[in-house]
Design a protein around this motif. Sequence first.
Motif, PDB file in Angstrom:
ATOM      1  N   ARG A  51      70.354  36.406   0.368  1.00  0.00           N
ATOM      2  CA  ARG A  51      69.746  37.126  -0.877  1.00  0.00           C
ATOM      3  C   ARG A  51      71.125  37.422  -1.949  1.00  0.00           C
ATOM      4  O   ARG A  51      70.877  37.139  -3.157  1.00  0.00           O
ATOM      5  N   VAL A  52      71.992  37.681  -1.275  1.00  0.00           N
ATOM      6  CA  VAL A  52      73.243  37.774  -2.013  1.00  0.00           C
ATOM      7  C   VAL A  52      73.788  36.470  -2.808  1.00  0.00           C
ATOM      8  O   VAL A  52      74.284  36.480  -3.910  1.00  0.00           O
ATOM      9  N   ILE A  53      73.915  35.527  -1.839  1.00  0.00           N
ATOM     10  CA  ILE A  53      74.125  34.191  -2.189  1.00  0.00           C
ATOM     11  C   ILE A  53      73.228  33.644  -3.565  1.00  0.00           C
ATOM     12  O   ILE A  53      73.715  33.012  -4.265  1.00  0.00           O
ATOM     13  N   ASN A  54      71.994  33.820  -3.164  1.00  0.00           N
ATOM     14  CA  ASN A  54      71.175  33.708  -4.335  1.00  0.00           C
ATOM     15  C   ASN A  54      71.479  34.223  -5.814  1.00  0.00           C
ATOM     16  O   ASN A  54      71.535  33.543  -6.839  1.00  0.00           O
ATOM     17  N   GLU A  55      71.828  35.571  -5.789  1.00  0.00           N
ATOM     18  CA  GLU A  55      72.425  36.197  -7.074  1.00  0.00           C
ATOM     19  C   GLU A  55      73.529  35.460  -7.446  1.00  0.00           C
ATOM     20  O   GLU A  55      73.880  35.544  -8.793  1.00  0.00           O
ATOM     21  N   ILE A  56      74.382  35.146  -6.598  1.00  0.00           N
ATOM     22  CA  ILE A  56      75.881  34.594  -6.998  1.00  0.00           C
ATOM     23  C   ILE A  56      75.386  33.143  -7.520  1.00  0.00           C
ATOM     24  O   ILE A  56      76.135  32.638  -8.686  1.00  0.00           O
ATOM     25  N   GLU A  57      74.716  32.516  -7.029  1.00  0.00           N
ATOM     26  CA  GLU A  57      74.101  31.282  -7.766  1.00  0.00           C
ATOM     27  C   GLU A  57      73.635  31.505  -8.867  1.00  0.00           C
ATOM     28  O   GLU A  57      73.727  30.452  -9.938  1.00  0.00           O
ATOM     29  N   GLN A  58      72.726  32.567  -9.167  1.00  0.00           N
ATOM     30  CA  GLN A  58      72.266  32.858 -10.726  1.00  0.00           C
ATOM     31  C   GLN A  58      72.986  33.009 -11.502  1.00  0.00           C
ATOM     32  O   GLN A  58      73.186  32.787 -12.825  1.00  0.00           O
ATOM     33  N   ALA A  59      74.386  34.013 -11.125  1.00  0.00           N
ATOM     34  CA  ALA A  59      75.332  34.398 -11.946  1.00  0.00           C
ATOM     35  C   ALA A  59      76.877  34.264 -11.403  1.00  0.00           C
ATOM     36  O   ALA A  59      77.464  35.239 -10.930  1.00  0.00           O
ATOM     37  N   PRO A  60      77.362  33.064 -11.122  1.00  0.00           N
ATOM     38  CA  PRO A  60      78.651  32.615 -10.916  1.00  0.00           C
ATOM     39  C   PRO A  60      79.565  33.467 -11.413  1.00  0.00           C
ATOM     40  O   PRO A  60      79.715  33.957 -12.655  1.00  0.00           O
ATOM     41  N   GLY A  61      80.647  33.853 -10.599  1.00  0.00           N
ATOM     42  CA  GLY A  61      81.838  34.774 -11.240  1.00  0.00           C
ATOM     43  C   GLY A  61      82.700  34.983  -9.879  1.00  0.00           C
ATOM     44  O   GLY A  61      82.760  34.015  -9.014  1.00  0.00           O
ATOM     45  N   ILE A  62      83.571  36.117 -10.072  1.00  0.00           N
ATOM     46  CA  ILE A  62      84.493  36.291  -9.080  1.00  0.00           C
ATOM     47  C   ILE A  62      83.724  37.059  -7.959  1.00  0.00           C
ATOM     48  O   ILE A  62      83.367  37.973  -8.055  1.00  0.00           O
ATOM     49  N   VAL A  63      84.145  36.764  -6.613  1.00  0.00           N
ATOM     50  CA  VAL A  63      83.436  37.253  -5.580  1.00  0.00           C
ATOM     51  C   VAL A  63      84.820  37.947  -4.556  1.00  0.00           C
ATOM     52  O   VAL A  63      85.681  37.248  -4.203  1.00  0.00           O
ATOM     53  N   LEU A  64      84.618  39.406  -4.321  1.00  0.00           N
ATOM     54  CA  LEU A  64      85.410  39.999  -3.706  1.00  0.00           C
ATOM     55  C   LEU A  64      84.612  40.463  -2.529  1.00  0.00           C
ATOM     56  O   LEU A  64      83.373  40.948  -2.568  1.00  0.00           O
ATOM     57  N   TYR A  65      84.957  40.344  -1.300  1.00  0.00           N
ATOM     58  CA  TYR A  65      84.098  40.864  -0.243  1.00  0.00           C
ATOM     59  C   TYR A  65      84.940  41.542   0.998  1.00  0.00           C
ATOM     60  O   TYR A  65      86.184  41.232   1.117  1.00  0.00           O
ATOM     61  N   THR A  66      84.308  42.249   1.792  1.00  0.00           N
ATOM     62  CA  THR A  66      84.892  42.964   3.036  1.00  0.00           C
ATOM     63  C   THR A  66      83.643  42.726   4.186  1.00  0.00           C
ATOM     64  O   THR A  66      83.221  43.776   4.803  1.00  0.00           O
ATOM     65  N   LEU A  67      83.734  41.556   4.380  1.00  0.00           N
ATOM     66  CA  LEU A  67      82.923  41.059   5.681  1.00  0.00           C
ATOM     67  C   LEU A  67      83.884  40.863   6.842  1.00  0.00           C
ATOM     68  O   LEU A  67      84.690  40.165   6.892  1.00  0.00           O
ATOM     69  N   VAL A  68      83.536  41.598   8.127  1.00  0.00           N
ATOM     70  CA  VAL A  68      84.313  41.129   9.065  1.00  0.00           C
ATOM     71  C   VAL A  68      83.764  40.160  10.317  1.00  0.00           C
ATOM     72  O   VAL A  68      84.454  39.590  11.074  1.00  0.00           O
ATOM     73  N   GLY A  69      82.477  39.933   9.921  1.00  0.00           N
ATOM     74  CA  GLY A  69      81.709  38.705  10.906  1.00  0.00           C
ATOM     75  C   GLY A  69      82.129  37.538  10.532  1.00  0.00           C
ATOM     76  O   GLY A  69      81.947  36.967   9.315  1.00  0.00           O
ATOM     77  N   GLN A  70      82.565  36.607  11.469  1.00  0.00           N
ATOM     78  CA  GLN A  70      83.061  35.242  10.941  1.00  0.00           C
ATOM     79  C   GLN A  70      82.010  34.318  10.361  1.00  0.00           C
ATOM     80  O   GLN A  70      82.170  33.648   9.419  1.00  0.00           O
TER      81      GLN A  70
END
Length: 276
Positions: A51-70
């Motif tokens: 769902r997050v990726i879908n929103e990024i595809e709709q409005a590309p920009g800078i992505v900052l993340y703190t995900l620990v799962g590989q």
Amino acid sequence: MVRSYFHLHLVSDSTGETLINVGRAAAAQYEGVSAIEHVYPLVRSASQLERVINEIEQAPGIVLYTLVGQDLTARLEEACRATGSPYLSVLQPVHSLLQSYLGAHSTARPGAQHMLNAEYFKRIDAMNFTLAHDDGNLPVDLDEADVILLGVSRSSKTPTSIYLANRGLKTANIPLVPGMPLPPSLEQVRKPLVVGLIASPERIVQIRQNRLLTLKADDSTAYVDREAVANEVAASRRLFARHRWPVIDVTRRSIEETAAAIVELHREHRLKFIAD
């Protein structure tokens, strides 16, 4: 000045507070540029990430993340490359430095900093104390406080108190009202750090006028009279000087900056209190 905008996607498997603070601190350095924030907290499953990726595809920009799962990290980075969105793991450089220095590997634990440990319950206890001792309430047990803030009305006592409580400091605040005596218990305190907050009369008047406007109250009172407010501020300065209480001018300080100064003062005060 023409202001430009960009999409800033903040993806976290925890509350997202770290990303929000980092993103805003960095974006604030660029004059004339504003970030349109998209915050995605508690992203811990593949379906949530899609769902997050879908929103990024709709409005590309800078992505900052703190995900620990590989697996989640790899999928997010793949999607970012596909959309041409620059991406960065905010915590990875810190993890790499710690790993290099400590010679140990980290354990992937989403939201580990929010575990219900002793520090967490200390903050809850501090928040309960602070809310109960707001605006001069319950003055009988002031000596149980870590910090006591004094200042005229609208000198940022309450928001600063709440911020300090979130840092684990039990904070009471007492308003200085013309003609009203201070609580007798204040003269007896030994453990707490007492700090005076002041601001320029112009700043106090501006905040008070906004307050009255919000309440739709009459503004033809001494509460917003420039000379009367100047006398209040001068009287508070004399009070603080007489008791040798440290003073912080909050006129041009944010709540965070004021709190940081108080935390440092409290550290020094605590060391002296222990030594005595």
